[in-house]
Design an enzyme around this catalytic site. Structure first.
Site, PDB file in Angstrom:
ATOM      1  N   GLU A 179      -4.822  -6.713  14.657  1.00 30.70           N
ATOM      2  CA  GLU A 179      -4.313  -5.380  14.298  1.00 30.70           C
ATOM      3  C   GLU A 179      -5.463  -4.371  14.420  1.00 30.70           C
ATOM      4  OE1 GLU A 179      -0.715  -4.688  11.475  1.00 30.70           O
ATOM      5  OE2 GLU A 179      -2.479  -4.229  10.274  1.00 30.70           O
ATOM      6  N   LYS A 185       9.203  -0.812  13.956  1.00 29.48           N
ATOM      7  CA  LYS A 185       9.776  -0.506  12.639  1.00 29.48           C
ATOM      8  C   LYS A 185      10.890   0.531  12.762  1.00 29.48           C
ATOM      9  CE  LYS A 185       5.610  -1.035   9.779  1.00 29.48           C
ATOM     10  NZ  LYS A 185       4.666  -0.310   8.935  1.00 29.48           N
ATOM     11  N   HIS A 213      -5.356 -33.414  17.706  1.00 29.24           N
ATOM     12  CA  HIS A 213      -4.257 -34.250  18.183  1.00 29.24           C
ATOM     13  C   HIS A 213      -3.104 -33.411  18.707  1.00 29.24           C
ATOM     14  CE1 HIS A 213      -6.064 -38.023  16.865  1.00 29.24           C
ATOM     15  NE2 HIS A 213      -6.613 -37.259  15.927  1.00 29.24           N
ATOM     16  N   GLU A 238      10.494  -4.845   4.452  1.00 26.63           N
ATOM     17  CA  GLU A 238      10.536  -6.257   4.053  1.00 26.63           C
ATOM     18  C   GLU A 238      10.212  -6.402   2.565  1.00 26.63           C
ATOM     19  OE1 GLU A 238       8.932  -4.985   6.586  1.00 26.63           O
ATOM     20  OE2 GLU A 238       9.067  -6.246   8.378  1.00 26.63           O
ATOM     21  N   LYS A 258       0.839  -1.191   0.000  1.00 30.67           N
ATOM     22  CA  LYS A 258       0.000   0.000   0.000  1.00 30.67           C
ATOM     23  C   LYS A 258       0.888   1.260   0.000  1.00 30.67           C
ATOM     24  CE  LYS A 258      -3.479   2.351   2.772  1.00 30.67           C
ATOM     25  NZ  LYS A 258      -4.372   2.310   3.912  1.00 30.67           N
ATOM     26  N   GLY A 270      -4.837  -1.918   4.972  1.00 31.13           N
ATOM     27  CA  GLY A 270      -4.075  -3.065   4.481  1.00 31.13           C
ATOM     28  C   GLY A 270      -4.779  -4.385   4.772  1.00 31.13           C
ATOM     29  N   ARG A 271      -5.293  -4.539   6.002  1.00 33.87           N
ATOM     30  CA  ARG A 271      -5.910  -5.821   6.385  1.00 33.87           C
ATOM     31  C   ARG A 271      -7.313  -5.976   5.825  1.00 33.87           C
ATOM     32  NH1 ARG A 271      -4.743  -2.401  10.468  1.00 33.87           N
ATOM     33  NH2 ARG A 271      -6.388  -1.587  11.795  1.00 33.87           N
TER      34      ARG A 271
HETATM   35  O1  F6P Z   1       2.152  -4.203   9.865  1.00 36.31           O
HETATM   36  C1  F6P Z   1       1.751  -2.908   9.613  1.00 36.31           C
HETATM   37  C2  F6P Z   1       1.262  -2.726   8.221  1.00 36.31           C
HETATM   38  O2  F6P Z   1       1.120  -1.364   8.019  1.00 36.31           O
HETATM   39  C3  F6P Z   1      -0.042  -3.450   7.944  1.00 36.31           C
HETATM   40  O3  F6P Z   1      -1.156  -2.778   8.384  1.00 36.31           O
HETATM   41  C4  F6P Z   1       0.031  -3.610   6.472  1.00 36.31           C
HETATM   42  O4  F6P Z   1      -0.893  -4.544   6.023  1.00 36.31           O
HETATM   43  C5  F6P Z   1       1.467  -4.022   6.305  1.00 36.31           C
HETATM   44  O5  F6P Z   1       2.170  -3.242   7.258  1.00 36.31           O
HETATM   45  C6  F6P Z   1       2.040  -3.853   4.935  1.00 36.31           C
HETATM   46  O6  F6P Z   1       2.035  -2.524   4.538  1.00 36.31           O
HETATM   47  P1  F6P Z   1       2.216  -2.129   3.016  1.00 36.31           P
HETATM   48  O7  F6P Z   1       1.106  -2.726   2.234  1.00 36.31           O
HETATM   49  O8  F6P Z   1       2.180  -0.626   2.996  1.00 36.31           O
HETATM   50  O9  F6P Z   1       3.556  -2.650   2.549  1.00 36.31           O
END
Ligand code: F6P
Length: 551
Positions: free
Chosen positions: A358, A514, A389, A217, A211, A272-273
């Site tokens: 979240e 972060k 199990h 990452e 987003k 995002g979620r």
């Molecule tokens: O973990 C925090 C967060 O902002 C989430 O809400 C989001 O889904 C994720 O990082 C990834 O963010 P982006 O889509 O901006 O890379």
């Protein structure tokens, strides 16, 4: 921040009535509740959009449900729901509208943000995604060397990964079996290396989903993908055939080197979620095709319509959300176990963890006051019989109260007949149904004794029961049903956030980690001994890591 001060939740008469009700009647055993009402198992159920929800094994009665609905009304659930659907900026701390419901609204709908109808744009992106998917699936979008694309690798994390991977796994039965779909999220390089080790770069498309397009990452993995691709194809112009981006941030996408002609956008009013049905779902669409994706959206939309229009007593998300509040705040449960008896839903609990935790993992109200009640429960789970199990022992006989959501289907997508003519699926569903029964009713000491068990073993073989569960059944796990199921949990999460008076749509809690990781990364990778000014534990860990690494 424009939120007006709200009365303290726990001071509301509706909350106090629930507290008194819980003290007087919260410990009644499900055996007693069922004995008192022979029709309970049919009465305490609700059905909509192909989902049948049995909440009769929750520790509620008509009075509990009545009081919970009164609480929801006192918290203006109807007004807050309208505000969400109509694009008001209910994500107060970020000043944003919350309009994932607009992503699945039909083309003729009208939803305005800042005076502008967003629906035409939503459908324009869906149409572009559809055209791209048709080209790629029809082999008219070719790789740089002219080979068709056979592998799709989604790079993203959090909402830019969990929805896509969950949906792909859930809908695998409907997916293109001659294509390979992989998902890379972790900054641990192993994730990328293992996802790509057997793929041919000339046949691989990367979807970089972010987003913000600033997530550490995802950018690290996207750079790795770029190097991997160029090492084989040896030509910068190959990037245009092998990379597409999904983002709200065209500027950063361009900086990364992806042409915005290959970018699919979405908007800051999609959290995002809550984004799996935006362009973040491009991998889902490539897997199941544009028609399948539209069925998924239709399932979401049907549940949206149910949620905004059904009376509270028959409203699935409202019931699920309110029963969750009862369990969390009045019976003291800390977690919810999500137990799909459907292998295709194996990533569903992980997906729900971000959605619920979240969203509702918050400790202050919208107007910034600390809460004095429990908010978001811990969600976790595994596909059903595997869990039986493993951890079900603790659910049956441990000291904690763990409400369970059982999810199952009438028909298997891949039948596996048994010699007697029945299907292995019957065994699976027998387990689901038996677990709910065992948890609710348990086995008394007298029942154990009646089986002739030695007295010393009686306490060990006694099951207290009275462990609450909800069972959700549907006919088959289709794209439509998956959409309805996800929207059910989305709106249940919203209902809880409204009652708790929190912002379910921000996530400031992930920011500190972060920021500190960026600073620490510089200390790990810099030359010479870094000057460390953390606490003594953090300083020692940094030194130890550097020593181990450089040994
Ligand atoms: O973990 C925090 C967060 O902002 C989430 O809400 C989001 O889904 C994720 O990082 C990834 O963010 P982006 O889509 O901006 O890379």
């Amino acid at each position: 921040m424009t939120a007006s001060p709200m009365p303290e939740l726990t001071q509301r008469p509706e909350w106090q009535a629930l507290r008194a009700h819980a003290e007087a009647r919260g410990q009644r055993h499900l055996r007693e509740l069922f004995a008192a009402d022979p029709s309970r198992g049919e009465r305490l159920t609700a059905e909509a959009v192909g989902l049948y929800m049995d909440f009769s094994k929750q520790r509620v009665d008509d009075e509990t449900l009545h009081l919970l609905r009164a609480l929801a009304e006192a918290c203006d659930l109807a007004g807050r729901t309208r505000a969400m659907f109509e694009g008001e900026k209910i994500n107060a701390t970020e000043g944003r509208a919350v309009l994932h419901t607009a992503l699945r609204a039909p083309a003729h709908a009208k939803v305005e943000v800042d005076g502008e109808n967003v629906i035409p744009e939503v459908h324009a992106v869906l149409d572009r995604m559809g055209a791209f998917a048709d080209k790629l699936r029809g082999s008219s979008w070719l790789g740089h060397t002219g080979k068709p694309i056979r592998n799709v690798v989604n790079i993203g994390i959090g909402g830019s990964d969990l929805g896509p991977v969950m949906a792909y796994e859930a809908l695998r039965h409907f997916s293109r079996r001659d294509m390979t779909f992989r998902f890379v999220s972790n900054v641990d390089g192993i994730d990328f290396v293992e996802a790509t080790h057997d793929l041919d770069p000339a046949e691989t498309l990367f979807i970089v989903c972010s987003k913000t397009f600033t997530t550490l990452e995802t950018l690290a993995n996207a750079q790795a993908a770029r190097r991997w691709c160029l090492a084989a194809l040896k030509d910068e112009t190959a990037i245009a055939r092998h990379f597409v981006a999904v983002s709200t941030n065209a500027e950063e996408v361009t900086k990364f080197g992806i042409d915005t002609a290959n970018m699919f956008g979405f908007w800051d009013w999609v959290g995002g979620r809550y984004s799996m049905d935006s362009a973040i779902g491009l991998s889902t669409m490539l897997a199941i095709g544009p028609d399948g994706f539209r069925q998924l959206l239709a399932g979401f939309h049907a549940m949206d319509e149910h949620f905004r229009s059904a009376p509270l007593e028959r409203n699935l998300p409202v019931l699920m959300g309110l029963i969750g509040i009862w369990n969390t705040d009045f019976l003291g449960a800390e977690t919810v176990a999500v137990l799909p008896y459907e292998q295709y839903l194996k990533r569903f609990p992980a997906y729900l963890q971000q959605l619920t935790m979240e969203s509702n993992g918050k400790g202050v109200t919208l107007d910034g006051r600390p809460v004095d009640y429990a908010t978001g429960a811990i969600y976790w789970g595994e596909p059903g019989t595997n869990g039986q199990h493993s951890f079900y022992q603790l659910i049956h006989q441990g000291t904690r109260l763990i409400p369970c959501d059982f999810i199952g289907f009438g028909q298997p997508l891949s039948p596996l007949p048994l010699p007697d003519g029945s299907d292995q699926h019957d065994l699976l569903m027998a387990n689901l149904i038996a677990q709910g029964e065992a948890l609710a009713f348990g086995k008394t000491a007298d029942e154990v004794r009646a089986e002739g068990v030695a007295e010393a073993l009686v306490p060990h073989k006694t099951f207290p029961g009275n462990r609450p569960s909800t069972t959700i059944l549907a006919e088959r796990l289709t794209p439509h049903v998956l959409g309805a199921l996800v929207a059910l949990y989305e709106h249940a999460t919203f209902v809880q956030g409204v009652v708790w008076g929190i912002d379910s749509f921000d996530q400031w809690g992930v920011e500190l980690g972060k920021v500190l990781a960026k600073r620490t990364a510089a200390e790990l990778t810099g030359r010479g001994e870094p000057e460390l000014t953390h606490d003594s534990s953090t300083n020692a860990l940094i030194r130890r890591y550097r020593a181990l690494r450089d040994a």
